[in-house]
Design a protein around this motif. Structure first.
Motif, PDB file in Angstrom:
ATOM      1  N   SER A 113       7.885   0.929   7.795  1.00  0.00           N
ATOM      2  CA  SER A 113       6.716   1.244   6.988  1.00  0.00           C
ATOM      3  C   SER A 113       6.727   2.743   6.656  1.00  0.00           C
ATOM      4  O   SER A 113       7.707   3.232   6.095  1.00  0.00           O
ATOM      5  N   LEU A 114       5.685   3.474   6.994  1.00  0.00           N
ATOM      6  CA  LEU A 114       5.694   4.918   6.767  1.00  0.00           C
ATOM      7  C   LEU A 114       6.946   5.548   7.353  1.00  0.00           C
ATOM      8  O   LEU A 114       7.607   6.378   6.713  1.00  0.00           O
ATOM      9  N   GLY A 115       7.305   5.152   8.577  1.00  0.00           N
ATOM     10  CA  GLY A 115       8.495   5.703   9.209  1.00  0.00           C
ATOM     11  C   GLY A 115       9.756   5.400   8.436  1.00  0.00           C
ATOM     12  O   GLY A 115      10.700   6.199   8.422  1.00  0.00           O
ATOM     13  N   GLY A 116       9.798   4.227   7.766  1.00  0.00           N
ATOM     14  CA  GLY A 116      10.960   3.908   6.949  1.00  0.00           C
ATOM     15  C   GLY A 116      11.107   4.841   5.768  1.00  0.00           C
ATOM     16  O   GLY A 116      12.237   5.193   5.377  1.00  0.00           O
ATOM     17  N   MET A 117       9.990   5.260   5.197  1.00  0.00           N
ATOM     18  CA  MET A 117      10.040   6.219   4.096  1.00  0.00           C
ATOM     19  C   MET A 117      10.459   7.592   4.609  1.00  0.00           C
ATOM     20  O   MET A 117      11.312   8.265   4.016  1.00  0.00           O
ATOM     21  N   VAL A 118       9.851   8.038   5.704  1.00  0.00           N
ATOM     22  CA  VAL A 118      10.207   9.339   6.274  1.00  0.00           C
ATOM     23  C   VAL A 118      11.689   9.366   6.649  1.00  0.00           C
ATOM     24  O   VAL A 118      12.387  10.362   6.425  1.00  0.00           O
ATOM     25  N   ALA A 119      12.186   8.260   7.202  1.00  0.00           N
ATOM     26  CA  ALA A 119      13.593   8.195   7.604  1.00  0.00           C
ATOM     27  C   ALA A 119      14.515   8.393   6.415  1.00  0.00           C
ATOM     28  O   ALA A 119      15.537   9.091   6.510  1.00  0.00           O
ATOM     29  N   PHE A 137      13.000  -0.126   7.270  1.00  0.00           N
ATOM     30  CA  PHE A 137      12.358  -1.428   7.176  1.00  0.00           C
ATOM     31  C   PHE A 137      11.024  -1.269   6.458  1.00  0.00           C
ATOM     32  O   PHE A 137      10.165  -0.491   6.903  1.00  0.00           O
ATOM     33  N   CYS A 138      10.849  -1.980   5.352  1.00  0.00           N
ATOM     34  CA  CYS A 138       9.575  -1.954   4.594  1.00  0.00           C
ATOM     35  C   CYS A 138       9.188  -0.520   4.267  1.00  0.00           C
ATOM     36  O   CYS A 138       8.009  -0.153   4.343  1.00  0.00           O
ATOM     37  N   GLY A 139      10.170   0.294   3.901  1.00  0.00           N
ATOM     38  CA  GLY A 139       9.943   1.729   3.780  1.00  0.00           C
ATOM     39  C   GLY A 139       9.430   2.212   2.438  1.00  0.00           C
ATOM     40  O   GLY A 139       8.867   3.301   2.356  1.00  0.00           O
ATOM     41  N   PHE A 140       9.609   1.412   1.377  1.00  0.00           N
ATOM     42  CA  PHE A 140       9.209   1.947   0.069  1.00  0.00           C
ATOM     43  C   PHE A 140       9.138   0.823  -0.955  1.00  0.00           C
ATOM     44  O   PHE A 140       9.694  -0.268  -0.791  1.00  0.00           O
ATOM     45  N   THR A 141       8.439   1.132  -2.031  1.00  0.00           N
ATOM     46  CA  THR A 141       8.560   0.420  -3.289  1.00  0.00           C
ATOM     47  C   THR A 141       8.737   1.502  -4.347  1.00  0.00           C
ATOM     48  O   THR A 141       8.196   2.620  -4.198  1.00  0.00           O
ATOM     49  N   PRO A 142       9.543   1.292  -5.372  1.00  0.00           N
ATOM     50  CA  PRO A 142       9.773   2.353  -6.354  1.00  0.00           C
ATOM     51  C   PRO A 142       8.478   2.903  -6.933  1.00  0.00           C
ATOM     52  O   PRO A 142       7.526   2.153  -7.200  1.00  0.00           O
ATOM     53  N   MET A 143       8.444   4.200  -7.136  1.00  0.00           N
ATOM     54  CA  MET A 143       7.201   4.862  -7.531  1.00  0.00           C
ATOM     55  C   MET A 143       6.881   4.682  -9.007  1.00  0.00           C
ATOM     56  O   MET A 143       5.709   4.574  -9.381  1.00  0.00           O
ATOM     57  N   ARG A 144       7.899   4.654  -9.847  1.00  0.00           N
ATOM     58  CA  ARG A 144       7.640   4.603 -11.286  1.00  0.00           C
ATOM     59  C   ARG A 144       7.055   3.268 -11.731  1.00  0.00           C
ATOM     60  O   ARG A 144       6.442   3.189 -12.797  1.00  0.00           O
ATOM     61  N   THR A 145       7.242   2.217 -10.947  1.00  0.00           N
ATOM     62  CA  THR A 145       6.661   0.914 -11.267  1.00  0.00           C
ATOM     63  C   THR A 145       5.446   0.600 -10.406  1.00  0.00           C
ATOM     64  O   THR A 145       4.855  -0.470 -10.537  1.00  0.00           O
ATOM     65  N   ASP A 146       5.048   1.534  -9.534  1.00  0.00           N
ATOM     66  CA  ASP A 146       3.912   1.322  -8.635  1.00  0.00           C
ATOM     67  C   ASP A 146       2.647   1.857  -9.305  1.00  0.00           C
ATOM     68  O   ASP A 146       2.069   2.860  -8.900  1.00  0.00           O
ATOM     69  N   THR A 147       2.205   1.144 -10.335  1.00  0.00           N
ATOM     70  CA  THR A 147       1.091   1.612 -11.149  1.00  0.00           C
ATOM     71  C   THR A 147      -0.249   1.179 -10.556  1.00  0.00           C
ATOM     72  O   THR A 147      -0.311   0.434  -9.582  1.00  0.00           O
TER      73      THR A 147
END
Length: 446
Positions: free
Chosen positions: A304-310, A326-336
């Motif tokens: 989750s958050l840790g997956g993004m930080v990693a 694990f479950c670290g992100f979803t692309p930002m440009r499509t996260d409207t």
């Protein structure tokens, strides 16, 4: 119906929410969000002072001082006395106030048609903000920790065969090194980065096998498999839950996410100090327990958050040998804003992780970088991305497209097999099933 609805139905009558900072039964973030939503009803009825949160230290326990304070609240409500219950928020982030305080934000570097590593680094670093210069170099120490800490007492409970070494590193941060008690040879190291577990920090209270009610902690499991695991509470969680309250007053041009990434870098610095040994000893009795660490095999693991930080930490620090997210992100440009995930607002406002992203609210397609750039900075090192199909915080199709957009970077380096993407039919969780995915991946690395 959720908690804020119950609170709104109580309005305008007096209501005091008593929440412990480190209570494993509730989330301080969730309590505060419910409070802020209900506070609008109380304010509309002209009774804003009749609803308050009283934060108390520790876990689920209640102290004498807490009981006294509750009666102070009753006395104030009944007109028998006057006691102050000021509003104190732990997690709320006011983006407009930040915008005024931050001043002029420099324009991000433009993306090159065929971006170099330096071009990607510049754009990603823009998103993390301006890291302040290091004031005092803190080399670190081990073998010392503060007693009478509810979270600490839980961490003392290690299974047979696992040793735990308390560590101080960086700017007076506390962490723990878990390793096999009978370690032989140089051990690979995994830096564990936890999710949004606000009260508990890095242990969390969500990893339970319900058949036996046994708690499974990744750092214990790693140590039992012959791997050293370094774990610490990230900014705003666990023992550091109040540390982010004044963060943007101190560092309006930096970001909380940038600080989290800096802390991972400091952990790597500390482990590398003395070629895998810790030369600064506070308590000599710990010296014989120190394992030898394989500094060529330092990996980041996050959920989750840790997956993004990693991912960010590995992208910006080439000393990290690989990363599993694990479950670290979803692309930002499509996260409207109309996305079922809640949109990019989660990062720049709800959690206040990257305020600069708020400059692109409503025009996310124009963001200067996305996670394909972050992944490309990880290449050609081993990288495991796990994105379950039913993760409500991510769009698995978008994640897949993002991973595939970054894959050519590995292929050009002749390491196409080093990028692994798994999309199990599952929801967002990190329990024994996910442990096995990580263990299998780590074992293949040798």
């Amino acid at each position: 119906m959720d908690t804020h609805g119950y609170l709104a139905l109580i309005a305008p009558r007096a209501c005091l929410l008593s929440t412990a900072l480190n209570d494993g039964c509730e989330s301080t973030f969730a309590v505060e969000r419910a409070y802020l939503a209900a506070q609008q009803v109380y304010a509309w009825l002209g009774r804003a002072d009749a609803l308050r949160i009283r934060w108390r230290p520790g876990g689920h326990e209640t102290r004498a001082e807490d009981i006294q304070s509750y009666f102070d609240w009753f006395d104030t409500t009944l007109g028998r006395g006057t006691f102050d219950f000021p509003e104190k928020l732990l997690h709320a982030f006011n983006w407009q106030a930040w915008r005024e305080r931050a001043g002029t934000i420099p324009e991000p570097p433009a993306a090159a048609p065929q971006p170099s590593r330096e071009n990607r680094l510049a754009r990603v670093r823009w998103g993390l903000g301006e890291e302040p210069p290091t004031g005092v170099e803190w080399a670190g120490a081990y073998g010392s920790e503060k007693p009478h800490d509810a979270l600490l007492m839980e961490r003392l409970d290690t299974p047979e065969g696992v040793a735990r070494l308390p560590v101080h590193f960086s700017d007076y941060l506390a962490g723990d090194l878990y390793y096999p008690a009978q370690a032989q040879g140089a051990l690979p190291v995994v830096i564990w980065l936890h999710p949004y577990s606000f009260p508990a920090g890095y242990p969390g209270d969500y990893i339970v096998e319900h058949d036996t009610w046994r708690r499974y902690y990744i750092y214990h499991e790693l140590a039992q498999r012959g791997v050293a695991c370094f774990a610490f509470d990230q900014l705003g969680f666990g023992r550091r839950i109040q540390e982010n309250v004044a963060f943007y007053r101190r560092y309006p041009r930096w970001s909380r996410l940038g600080k989290m990434v800096q802390d991972v870098r400091a952990a790597v610095d500390f482990m590398r100090n003395g070629e895998g040994r810790f030369p600064y000893v506070i308590n000599p009795r710990f010296a014989a327990q120190l394992p030898e660490l394989d500094l060529t095999r330092i990996y980041c693991l996050g959920y989750s958050l840790g997956g993004m930080v990693a991912l960010y930490a590995t992208a910006l620090d080439e000393r990290v040998a690989g990363v599993a997210s694990f479950c670290g992100f979803t692309p930002m440009r499509t996260d409207t804003g109309d996305s079922p995930t809640g949109g990019l607002r989660r990062l720049w406002e709800w959690y206040g992780l990257q305020p600069r992203l708020g400059l692109y609210a409503g025009r996310e397609r124009e963001l200067p970088y996305d996670f394909d750039d972050v992944l490309a900075l990880v290449a050609p090192r081993p990288c495991l991305i796990v994105s379950p199909t039913q993760d409500r915080d991510a769009d698995v199709d978008d994640v897949t497209a993002c991973v595939e957009a970054a894959r050519p970077t590995w292929q050009r380096a002749g390491a196409g097999e080093a990028l692994t993407h798994l999309a199990p039919v599952d929801y967002s969780r990190f329990q024994p099933d996910q442990y096995r995915m990580f263990f299998d991946w780590l074992e293949k690395l040798g």
